[in-house]
Design an enzyme around this catalytic site. Structure first.
Site, PDB file in Angstrom:
ATOM      1  N   LEU A 149       5.563   0.639   3.184  1.00  0.00           N
ATOM      2  CA  LEU A 149       4.673   0.025   2.187  1.00  0.00           C
ATOM      3  C   LEU A 149       3.747  -1.010   2.829  1.00  0.00           C
ATOM      4  O   LEU A 149       3.018  -1.720   2.128  1.00  0.00           O
ATOM      5  CB  LEU A 149       5.507  -0.646   1.081  1.00  0.00           C
ATOM      6  CG  LEU A 149       6.361   0.301   0.240  1.00  0.00           C
ATOM      7  CD1 LEU A 149       7.380  -0.488  -0.595  1.00  0.00           C
ATOM      8  CD2 LEU A 149       5.498   1.152  -0.685  1.00  0.00           C
ATOM      9  N   ASP A 153      -2.968  -1.065   9.439  1.00  0.00           N
ATOM     10  CA  ASP A 153      -3.099  -1.127   7.975  1.00  0.00           C
ATOM     11  C   ASP A 153      -3.672  -2.460   7.488  1.00  0.00           C
ATOM     12  O   ASP A 153      -3.949  -2.611   6.296  1.00  0.00           O
ATOM     13  CB  ASP A 153      -1.722  -0.963   7.308  1.00  0.00           C
ATOM     14  CG  ASP A 153      -1.085   0.386   7.587  1.00  0.00           C
ATOM     15  OD1 ASP A 153      -1.820   1.347   7.870  1.00  0.00           O
ATOM     16  OD2 ASP A 153       0.150   0.478   7.497  1.00  0.00           O
ATOM     17  N   LYS A 198       0.837  -1.207   0.000  1.00  0.00           N
ATOM     18  CA  LYS A 198       0.000   0.000   0.000  1.00  0.00           C
ATOM     19  C   LYS A 198       0.866   1.250   0.000  1.00  0.00           C
ATOM     20  O   LYS A 198       2.009   1.246   0.498  1.00  0.00           O
ATOM     21  CB  LYS A 198      -0.976   0.035   1.174  1.00  0.00           C
ATOM     22  CG  LYS A 198      -0.352   0.232   2.560  1.00  0.00           C
ATOM     23  CD  LYS A 198      -0.167   1.691   2.959  1.00  0.00           C
ATOM     24  CE  LYS A 198       0.698   1.816   4.194  1.00  0.00           C
ATOM     25  NZ  LYS A 198       1.595   2.863   4.344  1.00  0.00           N
ATOM     26  N   PRO A 237       9.579  -4.703   0.411  1.00  0.00           N
ATOM     27  CA  PRO A 237      10.678  -4.568   1.374  1.00  0.00           C
ATOM     28  C   PRO A 237      10.184  -4.336   2.800  1.00  0.00           C
ATOM     29  O   PRO A 237       9.075  -3.864   3.022  1.00  0.00           O
ATOM     30  CB  PRO A 237      11.457  -3.360   0.848  1.00  0.00           C
ATOM     31  CG  PRO A 237      10.560  -2.669  -0.106  1.00  0.00           C
ATOM     32  CD  PRO A 237       9.556  -3.655  -0.598  1.00  0.00           C
ATOM     33  N   GLY A 242       4.346  -3.869   4.254  1.00  0.00           N
ATOM     34  CA  GLY A 242       4.610  -5.257   3.871  1.00  0.00           C
ATOM     35  C   GLY A 242       4.207  -6.259   4.951  1.00  0.00           C
ATOM     36  O   GLY A 242       3.585  -7.279   4.654  1.00  0.00           O
ATOM     37  N   GLY A 243       4.518  -5.978   6.195  1.00  0.00           N
ATOM     38  CA  GLY A 243       4.168  -6.884   7.292  1.00  0.00           C
ATOM     39  C   GLY A 243       2.653  -6.997   7.439  1.00  0.00           C
ATOM     40  O   GLY A 243       2.100  -8.093   7.628  1.00  0.00           O
TER      41      GLY A 243
HETATM   42  O1  C5P Z   1      -0.864  -0.491  14.016  1.00  0.00           O
HETATM   43  P1  C5P Z   1       0.584  -0.800  13.855  1.00  0.00           P
HETATM   44  O2  C5P Z   1       1.029  -1.932  14.748  1.00  0.00           O
HETATM   45  O3  C5P Z   1       1.003  -1.019  12.434  1.00  0.00           O
HETATM   46  O4  C5P Z   1       1.350   0.491  14.326  1.00  0.00           O
HETATM   47  C1  C5P Z   1       2.736   0.490  14.596  1.00  0.00           C
HETATM   48  C2  C5P Z   1       3.088   1.698  15.426  1.00  0.00           C
HETATM   49  O5  C5P Z   1       2.967   2.885  14.641  1.00  0.00           O
HETATM   50  C3  C5P Z   1       2.204   1.958  16.636  1.00  0.00           C
HETATM   51  O6  C5P Z   1       2.640   1.236  17.753  1.00  0.00           O
HETATM   52  C4  C5P Z   1       2.345   3.455  16.828  1.00  0.00           C
HETATM   53  O7  C5P Z   1       3.553   3.766  17.481  1.00  0.00           O
HETATM   54  C5  C5P Z   1       2.473   3.971  15.393  1.00  0.00           C
HETATM   55  N1  C5P Z   1       1.160   4.393  14.873  1.00  0.00           N
HETATM   56  C6  C5P Z   1       0.608   5.563  15.324  1.00  0.00           C
HETATM   57  N2  C5P Z   1      -0.606   5.966  14.850  1.00  0.00           N
HETATM   58  C7  C5P Z   1      -1.270   5.231  13.932  1.00  0.00           C
HETATM   59  C8  C5P Z   1      -0.713   4.034  13.437  1.00  0.00           C
HETATM   60  C9  C5P Z   1       0.513   3.637  13.929  1.00  0.00           C
HETATM   61  O8  C5P Z   1       1.191   6.271  16.180  1.00  0.00           O
HETATM   62  N3  C5P Z   1      -2.442   5.674  13.471  1.00  0.00           N
END
Ligand code: C5P
Length: 318
Positions: free
Chosen positions: A119, A156, A29, A114, A121-122
């Site tokens: 992007l 995501d 994405k 990557p 990926g995870g």
């Molecule tokens: O949701 P995800 O695990 O992908 O988010 C990773 C980290 O990115 C979160 O722990 C947070 O620190 C940050 N994040 C954020 N606000 C969001 C999405 C992610 O601060 N809306």
């Protein structure tokens, strides 16, 4: 058609209608617009974003097994942990617990997206695991149930089940599709050497804002949504925006050179993808994208360059 499952129907722990082997393809994405609001008490930032799925894919194969195991090849092999911290295994376990089936599968991930690149990926791989295991195990979850599990795995992940172009609100997990006539947009993806940590990039934005050093926020998505409806790449180029870009640039100043190179080569716009450090460029057409990609390659300013059109579907069986 899959028959309804009834208690006692198990065969080796697998439900009727389950398959021996399935393959799922899932895209990367980008965020056409990423407006970041304040930090919430739960540690996430409120966002308003327009997600866009592009034709750069990971592939997950799931086979029957009597244990849960993950192997991989491609991008990030040897770097990405294949233990219980891996989002693919977390997704498989979350689905198994929800559907009350044993979390048994032999999973193989073929990665092109990557790591730590902005992007998702995870998150894409987690979405792929939900779709693959749901089919392998014959658990037949509804899209809503899958989206609920997806939201628990990462902000995501629901979008990567969905794909296309969609508005994301809340922490990004609340998805609503963007209704626009199908249009193919031509992107060039410039992959950097080394990743950036998403939490660190968000924290850097908070720091820049607190110091009064961040540019004005990009604001709501209305202009971007209107631009999508016009189906004109010049107009879309003018509406792209990412609040995380100054934070990624502050942490990795070399990104500026990548952006300048792509734009000098004729890209209509260049931007950091999500939390970076990947840069994406919008081109007027496929030929324009090829020119930009060649210039980025020649300049040696990035590790890898991909051509990728959008929007494409989310995680799907192939
Ligand atoms: O949701 P995800 O695990 O992908 O988010 C990773 C980290 O990115 C979160 O722990 C947070 O620190 C940050 N994040 C954020 N606000 C969001 C999405 C992610 O601060 N809306």
């Amino acid at each position: 058609m899959t028959e309804a499952w009834r208690p006692g129907d198990e065969d080796d722990g697998f439900r009727r209608g389950a398959r021996n082997s399935v393959k799922v393809r899932v895209p990367a994405k980008i965020n056409l617009r990423l407006a970041v609001g304040p930090l919430r008490p739960d540690g996430y930032h409120e966002v308003s974003t327009v997600y866009h799925a592009i034709a750069l894919y990971d592939e997950l194969t799931a086979r029957r097994a009597d244990t849960l195991i993950l192997t991989m090849d491609g991008e990030g092999t040897g770097e990405l942990a294949l233990d219980d911290s891996n989002l693919v295994l977390r997704a498989a376990r979350a689905l198994a617990a929800h559907a009350r089936v044993p979390a048994h599968a032999r999973l193989h991930l073929r990665k092109q997206i990557p790591l730590a690149a902005g992007l998702a990926g995870g998150s894409a791989d987690a979405a792929a695991a939900l779709v693959a295991c749901d089919e392998l195990w014959g658990t037949g979850l509804s899209r809503d149930d899958l989206a609920g599990l997806a939201a628990g795995l990462g902000s995501d992940v629901p979008f990567l089940l969905h794909g296309g172009t969609a508005l994301g609100t809340g922490r990004g997990e609340a998805i609503s599709p963007v209704l626009a006539r199908p249009t193919t947009w031509h992107w060039v993806v410039a992959v950097a050497d080394g990743g950036l940590s998403t939490p660190e990039v968000y924290a850097e934005l908070d720091r820049l804002r607190a110091a009064g050093a961040a540019p004005p926020p990009v604001g709501a998505a209305d202009e971007l949504l209107a631009a999508l409806r016009q189906r004109d790449p010049q107009v879309l180029a003018g509406a792209l925006g990412n609040d995380l870009e100054p934070a990624a640039l502050s942490m990795r100043p070399a990104i500026k050179q990548v952006l300048d190179t792509g734009v000098a080569a004729g890209a209509l716009a260049g931007m950091v993808s999500g939390s970076g450090p990947t840069c994406v460029f919008l081109a007027a057409d496929a030929a324009g994208a090829a020119t930009v990609a060649a210039a980025l390659d020649d300049a040696g300013v990035c590790r890898d360059v991909h051509l990728a059109h959008g929007a494409v579907a989310g995680a799907r069986l192939v």
